[in-house]
Design an enzyme around this catalytic site. Sequence first.
Site, PDB file in Angstrom:
ATOM      1  N   ASN A   1     -19.396   3.414  10.543  1.00  0.00           N
ATOM      2  CA  ASN A   1     -19.001   2.010  10.401  1.00  0.00           C
ATOM      3  C   ASN A   1     -18.676   1.387  11.755  1.00  0.00           C
ATOM      4  O   ASN A   1     -19.069   0.245  12.040  1.00  0.00           O
ATOM      5  CB  ASN A   1     -17.797   1.894   9.465  1.00  0.00           C
ATOM      6  CG  ASN A   1     -18.135   2.170   8.015  1.00  0.00           C
ATOM      7  OD1 ASN A   1     -19.309   2.172   7.628  1.00  0.00           O
ATOM      8  ND2 ASN A   1     -17.129   2.410   7.202  1.00  0.00           N
TER       9      ASN A   1
ATOM     10  N   ILE B   1     -12.558  -5.406   8.170  1.00  0.00           N
ATOM     11  CA  ILE B   1     -11.741  -4.187   8.098  1.00  0.00           C
ATOM     12  C   ILE B   1     -12.258  -3.235   7.016  1.00  0.00           C
ATOM     13  O   ILE B   1     -11.648  -3.086   5.960  1.00  0.00           O
ATOM     14  CB  ILE B   1     -10.254  -4.525   7.861  1.00  0.00           C
ATOM     15  CG1 ILE B   1     -10.085  -5.559   6.726  1.00  0.00           C
ATOM     16  CG2 ILE B   1      -9.591  -5.024   9.133  1.00  0.00           C
ATOM     17  CD1 ILE B   1      -8.647  -5.720   6.271  1.00  0.00           C
TER      18      ILE B   1
ATOM     19  N   LEU C   1     -17.694  -4.591   2.229  1.00  0.00           N
ATOM     20  CA  LEU C   1     -18.918  -3.974   1.710  1.00  0.00           C
ATOM     21  C   LEU C   1     -19.015  -4.129   0.201  1.00  0.00           C
ATOM     22  O   LEU C   1     -19.850  -3.488  -0.443  1.00  0.00           O
ATOM     23  CB  LEU C   1     -18.962  -2.488   2.088  1.00  0.00           C
ATOM     24  CG  LEU C   1     -18.825  -2.182   3.580  1.00  0.00           C
ATOM     25  CD1 LEU C   1     -18.782  -0.681   3.823  1.00  0.00           C
ATOM     26  CD2 LEU C   1     -19.954  -2.824   4.375  1.00  0.00           C
TER      27      LEU C   1
ATOM     28  N   ARG D   1     -18.061   8.790   8.185  1.00  0.00           N
ATOM     29  CA  ARG D   1     -18.352   7.409   7.806  1.00  0.00           C
ATOM     30  C   ARG D   1     -17.550   6.426   8.654  1.00  0.00           C
ATOM     31  O   ARG D   1     -18.018   5.333   8.956  1.00  0.00           O
ATOM     32  CB  ARG D   1     -18.069   7.200   6.319  1.00  0.00           C
ATOM     33  CG  ARG D   1     -18.615   5.883   5.785  1.00  0.00           C
ATOM     34  CD  ARG D   1     -18.776   5.922   4.284  1.00  0.00           C
ATOM     35  NE  ARG D   1     -19.797   6.873   3.871  1.00  0.00           N
ATOM     36  CZ  ARG D   1     -19.572   7.925   3.077  1.00  0.00           C
ATOM     37  NH1 ARG D   1     -18.362   8.153   2.599  1.00  0.00           N
ATOM     38  NH2 ARG D   1     -20.550   8.737   2.747  1.00  0.00           N
TER      39      ARG D   1
ATOM     40  N   TYR E   1       0.815  -1.207   0.000  1.00  0.00           N
ATOM     41  CA  TYR E   1       0.000   0.000   0.000  1.00  0.00           C
ATOM     42  C   TYR E   1       0.851   1.262   0.000  1.00  0.00           C
ATOM     43  O   TYR E   1       0.339   2.349  -0.298  1.00  0.00           O
ATOM     44  CB  TYR E   1      -0.931   0.035   1.218  1.00  0.00           C
ATOM     45  CG  TYR E   1      -1.864  -1.134   1.364  1.00  0.00           C
ATOM     46  CD1 TYR E   1      -2.094  -2.028   0.319  1.00  0.00           C
ATOM     47  CD2 TYR E   1      -2.523  -1.366   2.565  1.00  0.00           C
ATOM     48  CE1 TYR E   1      -2.945  -3.114   0.477  1.00  0.00           C
ATOM     49  CE2 TYR E   1      -3.377  -2.438   2.728  1.00  0.00           C
ATOM     50  CZ  TYR E   1      -3.584  -3.320   1.689  1.00  0.00           C
ATOM     51  OH  TYR E   1      -4.422  -4.385   1.858  1.00  0.00           O
TER      52      TYR E   1
ATOM     53  N   LYS F   1     -12.956   0.375   5.147  1.00  0.00           N
ATOM     54  CA  LYS F   1     -12.090   1.545   4.994  1.00  0.00           C
ATOM     55  C   LYS F   1     -12.924   2.727   4.514  1.00  0.00           C
ATOM     56  O   LYS F   1     -13.905   2.574   3.790  1.00  0.00           O
ATOM     57  CB  LYS F   1     -10.946   1.278   4.010  1.00  0.00           C
ATOM     58  CG  LYS F   1     -11.384   1.036   2.577  1.00  0.00           C
ATOM     59  CD  LYS F   1     -10.200   0.707   1.684  1.00  0.00           C
ATOM     60  CE  LYS F   1     -10.595   0.606   0.226  1.00  0.00           C
ATOM     61  NZ  LYS F   1     -10.954   1.898  -0.376  1.00  0.00           N
ATOM     62  N   SER F   2     -12.523   3.907   4.951  1.00  0.00           N
ATOM     63  CA  SER F   2     -13.123   5.146   4.491  1.00  0.00           C
ATOM     64  C   SER F   2     -12.201   6.274   4.904  1.00  0.00           C
ATOM     65  O   SER F   2     -11.612   6.236   5.986  1.00  0.00           O
ATOM     66  CB  SER F   2     -14.507   5.365   5.110  1.00  0.00           C
ATOM     67  OG  SER F   2     -15.009   6.636   4.736  1.00  0.00           O
TER      68      SER F   2
END
Length: 281
Positions: A244, A232, A194, A240, A56, A234-235
């Site tokens: 979550n 896990i 999601l 948000r 990443y 992510k945002s």
Amino acid sequence: MTESPRTVVPELTLGNSVRIPQLGFGVFQVPADRAQEVVEDALAAGYRHIDTAAAYGNEAGVGAAIAASGIPRSEIFVTTKLRNGDQDRARAAFLDSRRALNLDVVDLYLIHWPVPSQGMFVQAWKELEALYRDGYMRAIGVSNFLADHLDALYEQSQVLPAVNQIELHPGFQQAALAADTISRGIAVEAYSPLGQGRELGGPEVAALAEKYAATAAQVVLAWHLGSGRIVIPKSSDSGRMRENLAAVGLELTQEELDLLDGLEGGRRIGADPATADFSQF
């Protein structure tokens, strides 16, 4: 950093007795120059489990956020992962990640993909076993491993994986793989939980969201949690993030869990681990 009132996140116990927060925060696709800010926001929201990877390119930002947070290191669970192209230098690659994160010990270190065409994941695993025995990691595991990849590890391993992190969402549940993983005493961790937003518009999810005055994302995350998985999402949006995290307060009935189990559609988003062979450089 000002921390919001803490949401209590349930924990699971891994096979080696290490405790892991069941709902964490993923930083896939978070740019390196925003990683510190985003992770600081996640920690302020109440997350205590951060999932990154060498591939990443944002491990340094994750480490900087942890250092800046003022939160005791013992309260934050950190996962990172071995690049595919580093399977022939797993020890050196891990030490690179450890340096980037500025951490003495990583809580969980994963082989990111098996890349069976390289024929090196068993060799890499043996290096992880040695690092684990030396105390550099609290737990070791794998990501994107199918049953035959797990079989190969079992034939030559002394330490069994604590976690198998796989793509898993309502439209692509990998039920047989998840059941096989659990039968081996390995925890299942869902990434893309999601479906990268694709799983949030269906009528079943919408009806449950209306029933519980929840967001669609909260419903899907509650499905993961109620099914016993680590998850896990992510945002980069702090609002948000908090929404979550609040999914830990939503408990679906068994009938509702079964309803969402019925949304399987074979809709894989990522690569197929049986054939994926990219280096991640």
